[in-house]
Design an enzyme around this catalytic site. Structure first.
Site, short mmCIF file in Angstrom:
data_model
loop_
_atom_site.label_atom_id
_atom_site.label_comp_id
_atom_site.label_asym_id
_atom_site.label_seq_id
_atom_site.Cartn_x
_atom_site.Cartn_y
_atom_site.Cartn_z
N ASP A 100 -28.23 -7.97 -13.72
CA ASP A 100 -27.56 -9.10 -13.27
C ASP A 100 -28.09 -10.37 -12.49
O ASP A 100 -29.61 -10.05 -12.41
CB ASP A 100 -26.53 -8.49 -12.28
CG ASP A 100 -25.66 -9.53 -11.52
OD1 ASP A 100 -25.40 -10.62 -12.43
OD2 ASP A 100 -25.18 -9.16 -10.69
N GLN A 124 -14.94 -5.74 -14.30
CA GLN A 124 -16.28 -5.79 -15.17
C GLN A 124 -16.63 -4.40 -15.68
O GLN A 124 -16.99 -4.46 -16.86
CB GLN A 124 -17.43 -6.42 -14.47
CG GLN A 124 -18.58 -6.43 -15.16
CD GLN A 124 -18.59 -7.69 -16.06
OE1 GLN A 124 -18.16 -8.70 -15.98
NE2 GLN A 124 -19.06 -7.33 -17.22
N ARG A 154 -13.97 -8.31 -21.59
CA ARG A 154 -13.25 -8.59 -20.37
C ARG A 154 -11.90 -9.08 -20.53
O ARG A 154 -11.06 -8.28 -19.70
CB ARG A 154 -13.90 -9.84 -19.60
CG ARG A 154 -15.37 -9.66 -19.28
CD ARG A 154 -15.90 -8.51 -18.42
NE ARG A 154 -14.86 -8.81 -17.01
CZ ARG A 154 -14.97 -9.50 -16.15
NH1 ARG A 154 -15.96 -10.51 -16.42
NH2 ARG A 154 -14.09 -9.91 -15.13
N ARG A 204 -10.49 -13.22 -6.34
CA ARG A 204 -11.98 -13.30 -6.40
C ARG A 204 -12.48 -14.03 -4.90
O ARG A 204 -12.21 -15.14 -4.66
CB ARG A 204 -12.63 -13.93 -7.72
CG ARG A 204 -13.85 -14.15 -7.37
CD ARG A 204 -14.66 -14.93 -8.67
NE ARG A 204 -15.04 -13.83 -9.56
CZ ARG A 204 -15.92 -14.10 -10.60
NH1 ARG A 204 -16.69 -14.93 -10.76
NH2 ARG A 204 -15.79 -12.78 -11.58
N HIS A 264 -16.98 -5.15 -8.46
CA HIS A 264 -16.41 -5.88 -9.67
C HIS A 264 -15.65 -4.74 -10.73
O HIS A 264 -16.23 -4.70 -11.78
CB HIS A 264 -17.66 -6.78 -10.29
CG HIS A 264 -17.27 -7.86 -11.25
ND1 HIS A 264 -15.95 -8.27 -11.43
CD2 HIS A 264 -18.02 -8.59 -11.97
CE1 HIS A 264 -15.79 -9.10 -12.06
NE2 HIS A 264 -17.31 -9.36 -12.46
N CYS A 310 -23.60 -8.72 -16.99
CA CYS A 310 -22.20 -9.03 -17.02
C CYS A 310 -21.93 -10.47 -17.05
O CYS A 310 -20.93 -11.16 -17.40
CB CYS A 310 -21.65 -8.76 -15.60
SG CYS A 310 -23.10 -9.33 -14.06
N1 NVA Z 1 -23.70 -10.38 -8.92
C1 NVA Z 1 -23.09 -11.59 -9.52
C2 NVA Z 1 -21.98 -11.11 -10.62
C3 NVA Z 1 -21.41 -12.29 -11.32
C4 NVA Z 1 -20.35 -11.70 -12.25
C5 NVA Z 1 -22.42 -12.36 -8.50
O1 NVA Z 1 -21.71 -11.82 -7.42
O2 NVA Z 1 -22.60 -13.56 -8.47
N1 CP Z 2 -19.03 -11.62 -15.45
C1 CP Z 2 -18.18 -12.38 -14.67
O1 CP Z 2 -17.49 -11.97 -13.93
O2 CP Z 2 -18.46 -13.80 -15.22
P1 CP Z 2 -17.73 -14.86 -14.42
O3 CP Z 2 -18.19 -15.04 -13.09
O4 CP Z 2 -17.62 -16.22 -15.39
O5 CP Z 2 -16.18 -14.69 -14.30
#
Ligand code: NVA
Ligand code: CP
Length: 329
Positions: A229, A136, A315, A106, A133, A270
């Site tokens: 989101d 997800q 998930r 990540r 993602h 998400c």
């Molecule tokens: N768009 C958000 C998704 C988190 C799961 C981010 O990248 O922070």
């Molecule tokens: N939805 C998701 O990816 O959550 P986290 O950032 O907690 O992993």
């Protein structure tokens, strides 16, 4: 279907049949877990979990899923490894591939996870980049399928900033799997034209459609799924909050939006979500801008129509499917 050895970087790399297979496997693994049937088919293996951004769901899902499959895990947090500071991604990839059977990553640009996958000769799984993602998406598709009993013909509306990881990924996932996708927000937040065109090709093959609209009423009418989101994603500068709140507030998911969508509509997110002031950032924004919530009201978030916690649980089951399949089910 044989996905052994494959990386999982974006759903663009997977056919609808392969995605379907991963969803079916996720559902099967979920059922087994509920029945208490052991699934430790990868005993003796180990996976590395690199997180250059924070996480609750993705990290826990990878750790629990790996454990259920019989595997060991090493969590590398955003600050305490050599990655990026003293060691390049290419070198890290080759070091980790020598010790682990799979690597989750990540972080920031999609090109980083692509580089990792290029140099690591074990499967690499994208746990979120700025652009995509994909794990997800499997959870979201499974949740939709569990609720409606199908994917084809479902209308999913994404409200807000549709040009980032979630908007992009949902557009790809819907187009591949035959769901009608709508991005509803100000024009400047629409996904990039190149990706839209690519997804229109997927949609033509699956018999679905891609719509971009600034009009909430038009966008959400008849929707089965209303999705949103956070308005500011991880890694974005603090300065953008004010502009985002101003520009995206008309696209907040409210009860009125859910009612416009229709009786059948469910709400997905998400997570994490700003639906109240019970978080540090939520409180901070509440004080600065005099607001009680952001992308979704507490009323919708806590309502019967909200399936966000089923989605979060999925998930784990779907990430387990990705690891099980790419390590050789
Ligand atoms: N768009 C958000 C998704 C988190 C799961 C981010 O990248 O922070
Ligand atoms: N939805 C998701 O990816 O959550 P986290 O950032 O907690 O992993």
């Amino acid at each position: 279907m044989n996905l052994k050895g494959r990386d999982f970087l974006t759903l663009k790399d997977f056919s609808p049949e392969e995605i379907q297979y991963l969803l079916d496997l996720g559902a099967k693994l979920k059922e087994k877990k509920k029945k208490g049937i052991p699934m430790d088919i990868h005993r003796g293996k180990n996976v590395a979990l690199i997180f250059e951004k924070t996480s609750t769901r993705t990290r826990c899902a990878f750790e629990v899923a790996a454990h259920d499959l019989g595997m060991g895990t090493t969590y590398l947090d955003p600050v305490s490894s050599q990655i990026g500071k003293k060691e390049s991604i290419a070198d890290t990839a080759r070091v980790l591939a020598g010790m682990y059977e799979g690597i989750e990553y990540r972080g920031y640009g999609q090109e980083i996870v692509e580089e990792l996958a290029k140099y690591a000769d074990v499967p690499v799984w994208n746990g979120l980049t700025n652009e995509y993602h994909p794990t997800q998406m499997l959870a979201d598709l499974l949740t939709v399928r569990e609720h409606f009993g199908r994917l084809k013909g479902i209308k999913l509306v994404y409200m807000g900033d549709a040009r980032y990881n979630m908007g992009n990924s949902l557009m790809v996932a819907c187009a591949k799997m035959g769901l009608d996708f709508v991005a509803c927000g100000p024009k400047k937040y629409f996904p990039a034209e190149r990706l839209v065109n690519q997804c229109r090709e997927y949609a033509a093959a699956s018999g679905s459609s891609i719509t971009l609209t600034e009009n909430v009423e038009e966008g959400v009418k008849g929707a089965h799924v209303i999705y949103t989101d956070v308005w500011v994603s991880m890694g974005e500068p603090d300065e953008v909050w004010e502009e985002r709140i101003r520009e995206l507030t008309p696209y907040k998911v409210t009860k009125q939006v859910m009612d416009l969508a229709g009786e059948e509509a469910i709400f997905l997110h998400c997570l994490p979500a700003f639906h109240d002031l019970k978080t540090r950032i939520g409180r901070d924004m509440g004080e600065r801008f005099g607001i009680r919530d952001m992308e979704v009201t507490d009323e919708v978030f806590e309502s019967e129509r909200s399936k966000v916690f089923d989605e979060a649980e999925n998930r784990m089951h779907t990430i387990k499917a990705v690891m099980a399949a790419t390590l050789g089910e």
